[in-house]
Enzyme design. Structure first.
Site, PDB file in Angstrom:
ATOM      1  NE  ARG A   1      -0.865   1.473   4.588  1.00  0.00           N
ATOM      2  CZ  ARG A   1      -0.933   1.192   5.893  1.00  0.00           C
ATOM      3  NH1 ARG A   1      -1.501   0.083   6.311  1.00  0.00           N
ATOM      4  NH2 ARG A   1      -0.436   2.015   6.774  1.00  0.00           N
TER       5      ARG A   1
ATOM      6  CD  GLU B   1      -3.873   4.659  12.186  1.00  0.00           C
ATOM      7  OE1 GLU B   1      -2.816   4.035  12.426  1.00  0.00           O
ATOM      8  OE2 GLU B   1      -4.231   4.935  11.032  1.00  0.00           O
TER       9      GLU B   1
ATOM     10  CD  GLU C   1       0.124   6.397   9.501  1.00  0.00           C
ATOM     11  OE1 GLU C   1       0.761   5.546   8.860  1.00  0.00           O
ATOM     12  OE2 GLU C   1       0.000   6.358  10.739  1.00  0.00           O
TER      13      GLU C   1
HETATM   14  C1  GAL Z   1      -0.530   3.035  10.792  1.00  0.00           C
HETATM   15  C2  GAL Z   1      -1.469   2.929   9.625  1.00  0.00           C
HETATM   16  C3  GAL Z   1      -2.548   1.880   9.883  1.00  0.00           C
HETATM   17  C4  GAL Z   1      -1.909   0.618  10.366  1.00  0.00           C
HETATM   18  C5  GAL Z   1      -1.115   0.936  11.587  1.00  0.00           C
HETATM   19  C6  GAL Z   1      -0.486  -0.271  12.216  1.00  0.00           C
HETATM   20  O1  GAL Z   1       0.644   3.687  10.450  1.00  0.00           O
HETATM   21  O2  GAL Z   1      -2.090   4.166   9.360  1.00  0.00           O
HETATM   22  O3  GAL Z   1      -3.257   1.666   8.691  1.00  0.00           O
HETATM   23  O4  GAL Z   1      -1.092   0.099   9.370  1.00  0.00           O
HETATM   24  O5  GAL Z   1      -0.089   1.823  11.257  1.00  0.00           O
HETATM   25  O6  GAL Z   1       0.215   0.081  13.383  1.00  0.00           O
END
Ligand code: GAL
Length: 692
Positions: free
Chosen positions: A125, A320, A164
């Site tokens: 991705r 997140e 991101e």
């Molecule tokens: C972030 C990302 C998420 C997932 C996550 C895992 O950087 O935006 O989609 O991959 O990490 O920790």
């Protein structure tokens, strides 16, 4: 005709997410990974956990547009309907961080290319080349379709554009980047003469006579021109931001809901978040603990402080973090009981008004199946689920904190352009890491209980008692003048070594190293004296010599590593001198009165313990009072209408006491305190004190 956008742009946006009347709580929701029967259970369990907000559809492009120009929104309609019925609000994503395979197949030239010329994808991705017309138009098409369809849906309360920016790749060396870089340079420099001057192309015969001869700084036999690389970093950041702005504006054509994108504050140096912060309506961040660091909560605090600073002090969303282990570090340590709550409340204490996770339900397949989630593989009987539901209950009691603000007395300089420049090749010592210095000074401030804003050197600093510049290698003359004026007006400035060296083109400032800060610091650098790897030196420091209320005048010896300077004093008082090392007897730490303020300079690498001695004097000269709490009790305050909220997090194994100046009530437990509040080992308190 598209409707005229009614939305007021980013920095002026003063609202929140309509319908999220509590602290936001939830996570990334990826329902397409599960059979449809699971979705109803998801919504039921979200309700059970107190989830009120999800980010939806972040990686759904391939399912929403299975073939170019053919859309399938049926499944998304149904998911949105279920969430809406369940009262869960949605940050709807534009799925442009994961282009579908057909886009790669149709436009292989639009792939991101690395410095060695290798094109990337498909199969993982990450966006395609941000300047590739095929990617840009396809991204706008899916964004517009989504905005048209869901822009006025009552459950869609905000937009989560892309994912991101800058990860996994921030620098693209494709043919599209080549073209766009030249265009960008033509706009930045009015002529090739000014570009040649700015890049110092007389060196190594790099002079240009034709714009078309300029390349992206791909791999070369030696190092590429540093000013060219610095401009390429600026260009690459701007190219990513242009992708965001285009999608944001497409959304705004059809929606009044605020637009955000999830930053990676403190872990992605490629995007200048201060510039990005001006473009979003609401600032959001993702944060993951570094499992290798048992005190990762200090890095968390820095990331949260940076996010709040980027948001100009306004509340922000933690989009997140993880309930337990991640899956992408060398050793993915599971969070200990209570740790997820401590992490969550630490973000909240530092200004977050939404606490969210990657992701709602753990994936069975794919690269992230070992990543923790709100609903883990072990299901609702698990410890993680219990902690998730308990956190939902706790956050539900904190509604009155929404919109309250954090006040910081200390500013620490954080300047992307300086990082980009310092990270280039051929610096005096590979031991000089700006990040290491920032982390160490931040850790010292954290241990001493000071709340910190991260600021650009050119911004208004007048509200801070102390400004710390742990690493300001690139410092423009204007920024140096701003720091000097800050000191003149009564501020206390502390500068660490290898600062104020080059201008915006990575060219050495005339007048000797650090010349632009000479007035503020009363000292400049005749020669750098870096140490060999593993070598150390001794500094004789006269603690309290600085006066200003410092407690003692004892002589202390401190150990320095990595760096020393041959300093030329120009008014500064040496409060520490080298007892050995490359310049025995030379000044090592200086203090200078300038106007109504004080400029401190520390010319060697002191570790966090050694810094304690020096910083105690610096705090005294800045009029900063000691926190009076035990180290490891993290205390941050948010100020609201008629109340102050003290978030106290005990990271230690022992019970701690928090002295209170007025009676307070813990909003999480209802416990009332006057005098001291006890904060048991590992516990969190959110103490409300009425201010009128
Ligand atoms: C972030 C990302 C998420 C997932 C996550 C895992 O950087 O935006 O989609 O991959 O990490 O920790």
């Amino acid at each position: 005709m598209p409707e005229t956008p009614r939305f007021v742009p980013g920095p002026h946006y003063d609202g929140w997410l309509t319908g999220v009347e509590q602290i936001g709580y939830g996570g990334d929701y990826n329902p397409e990974q599960w059979p449809e029967e699971v979705w109803a259970e998801d919504v039921r369990l979200m309700n059970e956990a107190g989830v009120n907000l999800v980010s939806l559809g972040i990686f759904s492009w391939a399912l929403l547009e299975p073939r170019e120009g053919e859309f399938d929104f049926g499944w998304l309609d149904r998911v949105i309907g279920l969430l809406h019925e369940g009262g869960v609000r949605i940050l709807l994503a534009t799925p442009t961080a994961a282009p579908p395979a057909w886009l790669y197949a149709a436009h292989p030239d639009a792939r991101v290319v690395d410095r060695n010329g290798t094109p990337m994808g498909p199969g993982g991705r990450g966006l395609m080349a941000p300047t590739a017309p095929a990617y840009r138009s396809a991204a706008l098409r899916i964004t517009t379709e989504l905005a048209q369809r869901y822009g006025r849906h009552p459950a869609v309360v905000g937009w989560h554009v892309h994912n991101e920016y800058g990860a996994p790749v921030a620098l693209d060396y494709s043919m599209h980047a080549q073209r766009a870089f030249r265009e960008w340079l033509r706009e930045r420099y009015d002529s090739l003469d000014s570009l040649n001057a700015a890049w110092g192309t007389a060196f190594w015969g790099q002079h240009y006579e034709d714009w078309e001869h300029i390349q992206v700084p791909a791999a070369t036999a030696t190092s590429a021109n540093p000013a060219q690389q610095l401009d390429f970093a600026r260009f690459s950041d701007a190219a990513l931001r242009a992708c965001f702005i285009a999608e944001r504006d497409a959304v705004r054509e059809h929606s009044d809901a605020p637009v955000t994108t999830n930053f990676m504050a403190a872990s992605c140096p490629a995007t200048d978040l201060f510039a990005w912060g001006k473009e979003v309506d609401l600032v959001s961040n993702d944060h993951y603990l570094q499992a290798a660091d048992p005190r990762g909560y200090v890095g968390l605090a820095l990331a949260a402080d940076l996010t709040r600073s980027v948001a100009g002090g306004k509340p922000w969303l933690l989009l997140e973090h993880s309930t337990s282990a991640v899956n992408w570090q060398p050793r993915n340590v599971a969070k200990r009981p209570g740790e997820m709550a401590r992490n969550s409340f630490a973000h909240l204490g530092r200004g977050a008004d939404a606490i969210m996770f990657f992701q709602w339900r753990a994936s069975r397949s794919g690269a992230e199946k070992f990543h923790s989630a709100m609903l883990p593989h072990a299901g609702t009987g698990s410890r993680v689920w219990q902690e998730v539901t308990a956190l939902g209950v706790g956050l539900g009691r904190l509604t009155e904190l929404q919109g309250s603000r954090v006040q910081a007395d200390v500013a620490l300089l954080w300047d992307y352009e300086s990082f980009w420049a310092q990270d280039l090749e051929h610096r005096p010592s590979e031991g000089t890491s700006h990040r290491e210095r920032i982390d160490t000074y931040y850790d010292r401030l954290w241990r001493d209980g000071h709340t910190v804003d991260l600021v650009r050197p050119s911004q208004d600093l007048s509200g801070y008692k102390l400004v710390v510049a742990p690493a300001s290698y690139l410092l423009t003359a204007e920024a140096a003048a701003n720091l000097t004026a800050y000191v003149e007006a009564g501020g206390t400035l502390l500068v660490s070594y290898f600062s104020g060296i080059v201008d915006e083109h990575d060219a050495v400032h005339p007048g000797g190293f650090m010349a632009p800060l000479r007035a503020a610091l009363g000292v400049w650098v005749e020669e750098f004296l870096p140490l060999r790897d593993g070598d150390a030196l001794t500094v004789t420091y006269r603690a309290g010599a600085a006066g200003a209320g410092a407690a003692s005048t004892d002589v202390t010896t401190l150990t320095g590593t990595v760096w020393a300077d041959d300093l030329v004093l120009d008014g500064a008082e040496p409060v520490g001198s080298y007892a050995d090392g490359p310049k025995p007897g030379g000044a090592a730490i200086t203090r200078h009165r300038h106007g109504a303020g004080t400029g401190w300079y520390v010319s060697t690498n002191l570790d966090v313990e050694a810094l304690a001695t020096v910083m105690a004097d610096v705090y005294a000269s800045a009029g900063l009072a000691p926190s009076g709490t035990v180290e490891g009790l993290e205390v941050v305050r948010r100020t609201g209408e008629g109340a102050t909220y003290t978030v106290a997090i005990n990271h230690t194994d022992g019970d701690a006491k928090l002295p209170l100046s007025s009676p307070a009530t813990d909003l999480l437990t209802g416990d009332a305190f006057s005098g001291d509040a006890d904060v048991p080992a590992g516990a969190v308190r959110v103490l409300r004190t009425t201010t009128r």
